[in-house]
Design a protein around this motif. Sequence first.
Motif, PDB file in Angstrom:
ATOM      1  N   MET A   7       0.829  -1.211   0.000  1.00 13.14           N
ATOM      2  CA  MET A   7       0.000   0.000   0.000  1.00 13.14           C
ATOM      3  C   MET A   7       0.862   1.260   0.000  1.00 13.14           C
ATOM      4  N   PHE A   8       1.877   1.303   0.884  1.00 16.65           N
ATOM      5  CA  PHE A   8       2.737   2.490   0.949  1.00 16.65           C
ATOM      6  C   PHE A   8       3.588   2.629  -0.311  1.00 16.65           C
ATOM      7  N   GLU A  10       2.619   1.699  -3.276  1.00 19.34           N
ATOM      8  CA  GLU A  10       1.687   2.197  -4.299  1.00 19.34           C
ATOM      9  C   GLU A  10       1.421   3.685  -4.117  1.00 19.34           C
ATOM     10  N   ILE A  11       1.313   4.136  -2.862  1.00 17.18           N
ATOM     11  CA  ILE A  11       1.080   5.562  -2.594  1.00 17.18           C
ATOM     12  C   ILE A  11       2.256   6.389  -3.099  1.00 17.18           C
ATOM     13  N   PHE A  18      -2.919  10.190  -4.882  1.00 22.97           N
ATOM     14  CA  PHE A  18      -3.209  10.164  -3.438  1.00 22.97           C
ATOM     15  C   PHE A  18      -3.401  11.580  -2.904  1.00 22.97           C
ATOM     16  N   SER A 273     -10.584   6.389  -6.466  1.00 22.68           N
ATOM     17  CA  SER A 273     -10.308   4.987  -6.133  1.00 22.68           C
ATOM     18  C   SER A 273     -10.633   4.082  -7.315  1.00 22.68           C
ATOM     19  N   ASN A 276      -7.982   4.435  -9.783  1.00 24.29           N
ATOM     20  CA  ASN A 276      -6.794   3.748  -9.283  1.00 24.29           C
ATOM     21  C   ASN A 276      -6.882   2.249  -9.551  1.00 24.29           C
ATOM     22  N   PHE A 301      -6.796  -1.673  -0.892  1.00 25.84           N
ATOM     23  CA  PHE A 301      -7.482  -0.506  -1.434  1.00 25.84           C
ATOM     24  C   PHE A 301      -8.256   0.266  -0.360  1.00 25.84           C
ATOM     25  N   ARG A 304      -5.849   2.267   1.772  1.00 28.38           N
ATOM     26  CA  ARG A 304      -5.416   3.505   1.110  1.00 28.38           C
ATOM     27  C   ARG A 304      -6.420   4.632   1.326  1.00 28.38           C
ATOM     28  N   THR A 305      -7.703   4.339   1.164  1.00 23.13           N
ATOM     29  CA  THR A 305      -8.716   5.384   1.330  1.00 23.13           C
ATOM     30  C   THR A 305      -8.889   5.778   2.798  1.00 23.13           C
ATOM     31  N   MET A 308      -6.092   7.975   3.715  1.00 23.82           N
ATOM     32  CA  MET A 308      -6.392   9.279   3.138  1.00 23.82           C
ATOM     33  C   MET A 308      -7.351  10.054   4.040  1.00 23.82           C
TER      34      MET A 308
END
Length: 380
Positions: A7-8, A10-11, A18, A273, A276, A301, A304-305, A308
């Motif tokens: 996840m990190f 991908e960010i 993001f 999203s 993404n 996923f 990630r949101t 955010m």
Amino acid sequence: MSALKVMFSEIRHRLLSFLVGLLAVIGAVTLFVSLVTMGRASNTETQRLMRNLGFNLLIVPAGTDLADFWATDFVKGDMPEEYVKRLARTHGIMADHYVATLEKKIEWRGREVLLTGLLPEVHAIDAPATKAPMGFQIKPGSCLVGSALARSLKLESGQTLEVLGKKLKVTERLAEDGSKQDIRLYANLRDVQSMLKMPDRINQIQALGCLCAGATLDDLRKQMGAVLPDSYVAEIRSIATARSQTRKMVEEHVGFIMAAALVVCAVWVGLLSLLNVRDRHQEIGILRALGFGSGRIMALFLGRTVLMGVIGAAIGFLIGTGLALEYGPDIFKFTFAKVKPAYDLLVSSLVAASVISALAGFLPAMVAVTQDPAVTLLEE
């Protein structure tokens, strides 16, 4: 590699996407926090401004001819002064700011004058002790004169008048009001009772009623009628309506803005999203082929949101609070001291932003976990 590391990574790889989503959350939370923080001061400000319209209830003796009362603007009957204390000491009455009044029309210096005696306000037992008093505060031996009366008789502050055998010092010449206040001579209730030889008697009680939370005038009349069965409650409709409509307008306006901001934020995060997921469908196929199950893909996923939402809520709270503290005092002149950081909103913002972001990202996450890795990996 764990889903968290993925996840990190991908960010970092799609940082702009993001940040754009983060900006939506920050904007929504900033608007929410600043509106609520200033809204709390706004409620007090609105109440203060509406309160300044004056009393909206009159308690008069039962049997009072209201047509005659509205024509002359004073009550001919009377009732015990003790009634005002009885009302104030009763729990559960939807009214406050009780003022005992004794009025009578008299001839003085060749003029028709409304002699009005007032006692200092008595607070309802349920009311906060910090509430500022309403109406005039008149000390014994002093008086206030209406503008028309003062102009016609050339009365000025500091003069000593003799009214019905009692000497009163003019402490204020009132500004023009455009009502019968302009021909009134206000004095302390004790002085007026003495001049009219009516000890311990009044003929009306002014009050500020709160017809909110679905309450009606009939409800308030029942409450007061149970305490003072030989009285009648009259409402000054124009003042009551102005208060009610203003309060409703403010609440609806703020509610609409906050709801619109949350909807826009949720749609924005959801679309980002979804984009993404679309851009990463081949990566998702590779992750599935490497053994990432549906749960880990979903966590990737949604995490990630949610991240955010958490970061956006924290930043939005700081910006929203800063805006409220910076501009609130300029907007709310009477209650600027009430504009304070609302730290309870930090937890609310963190939870709400996380939940809304998660809900906005749920559908794209479902799309991600339902993709067939075999089909995805066959694509060029």
